[in-house]
Design an enzyme around this catalytic site. Structure first.
Site, PDB file in Angstrom:
ATOM      1  N   GLU B  63       0.811  -1.221   0.000  1.00 26.56           N
ATOM      2  CA  GLU B  63       0.000   0.000   0.000  1.00 26.56           C
ATOM      3  C   GLU B  63       0.839   1.263   0.000  1.00 26.56           C
ATOM      4  O   GLU B  63       0.454   2.278  -0.584  1.00 26.56           O
ATOM      5  CB  GLU B  63      -0.939   0.010   1.216  1.00 26.56           C
ATOM      6  N   HIS B 132     -10.168  -5.078   9.462  1.00 25.14           N
ATOM      7  CA  HIS B 132     -10.812  -4.823   8.172  1.00 25.14           C
ATOM      8  C   HIS B 132     -11.913  -3.776   8.298  1.00 25.14           C
ATOM      9  O   HIS B 132     -12.257  -3.128   7.327  1.00 25.14           O
ATOM     10  CB  HIS B 132     -11.438  -6.108   7.611  1.00 25.14           C
TER      11      HIS B 132
HETATM   12  C1  LIG Z   1      -2.017  -4.485   4.441  1.00 22.34           C
HETATM   13  C2  LIG Z   1      -3.023  -5.385   3.828  1.00 22.34           C
HETATM   14  N1  LIG Z   1      -3.273  -5.263   2.511  1.00 22.34           N
HETATM   15  C3  LIG Z   1      -4.179  -6.060   1.924  1.00 22.34           C
HETATM   16  C4  LIG Z   1      -4.847  -6.998   2.649  1.00 22.34           C
HETATM   17  C5  LIG Z   1      -5.901  -7.869   1.996  1.00 22.34           C
HETATM   18  N2  LIG Z   1      -5.362  -9.206   1.847  1.00 22.34           N
HETATM   19  C6  LIG Z   1      -5.528 -10.126   2.805  1.00 22.34           C
HETATM   20  S1  LIG Z   1      -4.677 -11.501   2.508  1.00 22.34           S
HETATM   21  C7  LIG Z   1      -4.093 -10.890   1.072  1.00 22.34           C
HETATM   22  C8  LIG Z   1      -3.177 -11.698   0.249  1.00 22.34           C
HETATM   23  C9  LIG Z   1      -1.985 -12.052   1.026  1.00 22.34           C
HETATM   24  O1  LIG Z   1      -1.129 -12.780   0.234  1.00 22.34           O
HETATM   25  P1  LIG Z   1       0.013 -13.614   0.917  1.00 22.34           P
HETATM   26  O2  LIG Z   1       0.788 -12.756   1.831  1.00 22.34           O
HETATM   27  O3  LIG Z   1       0.729 -14.297  -0.167  1.00 22.34           O
HETATM   28  O4  LIG Z   1      -0.771 -14.659   1.825  1.00 22.34           O
HETATM   29  P2  LIG Z   1      -1.833 -15.738   1.350  1.00 22.34           P
HETATM   30  O5  LIG Z   1      -3.155 -15.093   1.416  1.00 22.34           O
HETATM   31  O6  LIG Z   1      -1.479 -16.184  -0.014  1.00 22.34           O
HETATM   32  O7  LIG Z   1      -1.731 -16.816   2.365  1.00 22.34           O
HETATM   33  C10 LIG Z   1      -4.555  -9.614   0.849  1.00 22.34           C
HETATM   34  C11 LIG Z   1      -4.249  -8.787  -0.327  1.00 22.34           C
HETATM   35  C12 LIG Z   1      -4.562  -7.080   4.026  1.00 22.34           C
HETATM   36  N3  LIG Z   1      -5.198  -7.950   4.817  1.00 22.34           N
HETATM   37  N4  LIG Z   1      -3.648  -6.288   4.577  1.00 22.34           N
END
Ligand SMILES: Cc1ncc(C[n+]2csc(CCOP(=O)(O)OP(=O)(O)O)c2C)c(N)n1
Ligand SMILES: [Mg+2]
Lengths: 321, 354
Positions: B63, B132
């Site tokens: 972000e 959230h």
């Molecule tokens: C700072 C932030 N940005 C966006 C999100 C929304 N979000 C939650 S999980 C996720 C993907 C995370 O990817 P990764 O770190 O690879 O973990 P995975 O979900 O694949 O286990 C996103 C974009 C969030 N929770 N926190």
């Protein structure tokens, strides 16, 4: 060549992976019936089971939004996890967390954050406290995070600090190829997260995250290195998010060929076959195991569904210490 | 009589669809408009197909750099819209938004402008918990140089998003999760704009002014309907913009009714309601016939548990009761504490911090 686990350890690995799977699939069903959605760890069970087994009771775990595997592998009760997901008082966080930030200090699972990168920002501090004598003597910290979290700037800040201050911290990147609705190939110029980590100057290993024995082996080596040196180590576990990001998710954006390829390498299927080949379990044994797990999940669900809702009177409890 | 051609063509659609239509129309109108965010090209595939991959960009999960890039690009001639998903993730983007976009026009002596829009979802309704769901809009209201909008009606989701994209200032656009799937009539014509800084009077009444934004507008409308049956005429004002605030609309109403209740889901401490209460106390003092009441969320993170999540949101019953209290108010008959209405009657333990 990695060491083969003894019979008990091997069967335990299989059972724990199956328990995680059954738990996650039960939540999928619950969501269909109207319960809040969850980020399931289906397909990543070997990562959780392999790493957690390499840790001791004195070690601490920092986790993220996809935490059920880590918690169950650490001994969390599915019934209390389910109660938490349903927002009930018997959940690990009294219903305040829901599925996304479940911590269980009694299990050493501290500071679960669903802010991606939040886990990485806090883990060095937990490790610093361990190092400065606040935890159980000799304890280390394992932080689980995703390939997406590695794209946050805080990833590099955490690695740099951990190396600079020689913190007893195991970085566990579960590279499941997806960052919510974006494939990691669309977000990273480097082929692997490990390549980024190496630049920080610590022990880095890339492992097949769908092979529980390989994960356990590598994690045990990394943990031994951390205990011996006092400084951090890094594991990248290559795995795959078999279901969507958050239930429900139709996965229309997923390449079906890629998904099929990874489903063929399902960690539980791979391990069942391996144990069968070693003669440690047969079809009847596998069926009996599945029935036992299903029964325990059914009981857990009944417990969670009959757990009370928190009283609105308690709304502002726990805001301040 | 309005000529037939001037009657806007309306379509029924959800707030989410209205936002998408706004983006599509602005993409069409201005080639400098672009969209960045985690998964925006996946979610808005049609924009990617119909415009270009250069203008619709999936970003890394980061972000701070999404927002920073938007600020740099905005100062250099583009008009970026960034989707930061859930409002709490905006704290990662806060440096770029608050310190850069909000301050560098001023600190450069007016050399730059930052025409960018940052979108974030928030509010109760999904049982996702406080990382959230956090109505942190007032934090951005507090930051100089930023505009902040938070619509309630689908038409305003469209009209305000279009206005935000055309504005030469950084605009924070907060979308209440609880409203995204609500349908309403939305004008179809391309030049439909809802000016930033103008409130809407949703219902006219003489007895009490109910001011709200986002999901609490509907709470106030329902309370007003109940009160009507009891012979109390409530005026309901939907702020739509939090900065600039349409102070005149609120003060004019208070001068008419003499009673003011401000309702929002965000915490009351140093919030929009506090600001309006202060303005009314200063500028409509002579008209006030009763103390001003704020009905707001508590000073607590949002819980995931449905029961607790809902208990944090001001209810129809609380608004109706506060209105009755004000209409019946006699300086000698009610002590001050009687007017310290917790936002939810059953959330009795909530301390009265006002
Ligand atoms: C700072 C932030 N940005 C966006 C999100 C929304 N979000 C939650 S999980 C996720 C993907 C995370 O990817 P990764 O770190 O690879 O973990 P995975 O979900 O694949 O286990 C996103 C974009 C969030 N929770 N926190
Ligand atoms: Mg991932």
């Amino acid at each position: 060549m990695q060491a083969q686990p003894n019979t008990d350890a091997a069967l335990r690995r299989l059972e724990t992976m199956q328990l995680i799977r059954a738990y996650e699939l039960a939540l999928v069903e619950l969501q269909r019936a109207g319960a809040p959605g969850t980020c399931t760890s289906v397909g990543q069970e070997a990562c959780a089971v392999g790493v957690i087994e390499a840790l001791d009771a004195r070690d601490r775990i920092v986790s993220n939004h996809r935490s059920a595997g880590h918690l169950i592998a650490r001994g969390a009760e599915p019934r209390r996890l389910m109660a938490e997901v349903l927002g009930r008082v018997d959940g690990y966080c009294g219903g305040r967390s829901g599925s996304l930030h479940i911590s269980a200090q009694e299990l050493g699972v501290v500071l679960t954050s669903t802010i991606v990168g939040g886990e990485l920002s806090m883990a060095p501090g937990v490790a610093l406290a361990q190092k400065m004598g606040k935890g159980d003597p000799g304890g280390i910290v394992a932080v689980f995070f995703g390939d997406g979290a590695a794209c946050e700037g805080i990833f590099h800040e955490a690695l740099n600090l951990a190396v600079l201050w020689q913190l007893p911290l195991l970085f566990v990147c579960e590279n499941n190829q997806w960052q919510a609705f974006v494939h990691r190939l669309e977000t990273m110029a480097e082929a692997a997260i490990a390549d980024w980590a190496r630049g920080h100057g610590l022990m880095v290993e890339t492992v097949d995250g769908n092979d529980v024995d390989a994960v356990q082996d590598a994690a045990a080596r990394a943990v031994a290195q951390i205990r011996a040196s006092g400084g951090p180590a890094f594991l990248e576990l290559s795995t795959y998010r078999q279901r969507g990001h958050f239930e429900p998710d139709d996965q229309t954006y997923v390449d079906p060929t890629e998904l099929r390829g990874w489903l063929r390498r399902d960690p539980i299927r791979l391990y069942s076959e391996r144990l069968r080949a070693r003669g440690l379990i047969d079809s009847a044994g596998l069926t009996a195991l599945q029935l036992r797990i299903d029964a325990s999940i059914t009981a857990a669900l009944a417990y969670a569904q009959t757990s009370a809702w928190p009283s609105p009177e308690t709304l502002t409890e726990y805001v301040y210490a | 009589m309005t000529p037939y051609s001037a009657i806007p063509k309306m379509s029924r659609m959800t707030a989410e669809q209205a936002m998408h239509q706004a983006l599509r129309e602005e993409f069409q109108r201005d080639p400098d408009v672009m969209l960045m965010g985690e998964g925006v090209a996946t979610k808005r595939r049609d924009l990617l197909d119909d415009f270009s991959a250069a203008r619709v960009r999936n970003t890394p999960l980061a972000e701070a750099i999404i927002a920073g890039t938007a600020v740099g690009a905005a100062a250099s001639g583009l008009r970026p819209v960034i989707d930061l998903l859930f409002a709490p993730f905006m704290t990662y983007a806060m440096d770029a938004l608050v310190n850069s976009a909000g301050k560098l026009r001023y600190l450069s002596g007016g050399q730059f402008r930052f025409p960018l829009v940052a979108i974030g979802m928030t509010g109760g309704g999904w049982s996702v918990g406080g990382q959230h769901n956090h109505n942190l809009e007032a934090m951005f209201v507090h930051a100089p140089g930023l505009k902040v909008v938070m619509p309630a009606a689908p038409a305003d989701f469209k009209g305000l998003l279009k206005a935000a994209i055309r504005d030469d200032n950084p605009v924070l656009f907060f979308a209440d999760i609880g409203l995204l799937h609500e349908a309403g009539d939305v004008p179809e014509q391309d030049d439909f704009i809802v000016p930033i800084g103008r409130a809407a009077v949703r219902r006219v009444g003489d007895d009490v002014t109910l001011v709200a934004y986002a999901k609490t507008v509907n709470v106030c409308m329902q309370a007003a309907a109940q009160l009507e049956a009891e012979g109390i005429a409530a005026e309901v004002i939907d702020l739509r913009s939090l900065k600039p605030l349409d102070v005149d609309s609120v003060l004019n109403s208070v001068r008419k009714t003499g009673r003011l209740i401000i309702v929002h889901e965000a915490s009351g401490l140093c919030g929009i309601a506090a600001e309006l209460a202060s303005l009314a106390a200063t500028h409509a003092y002579a008209s006030l016939r009763a103390p001003i009441i704020r009905l707001t969320g508590p000073d607590a993170p949002a819980a995931a548990s449905w029961v607790l999540e809902q208990a944090a949101i001001p209810t129809v019953e609380a608004v109706a009761q506060a209105s009755r209290d004000l209409v019946e108010f006699m300086p000698v008959s009610l002590s001050e504490t009687n007017l310290c209405t917790p936002n939810h009657r059953s959330a009795g333990s909530q301390s009265c911090i006002y």
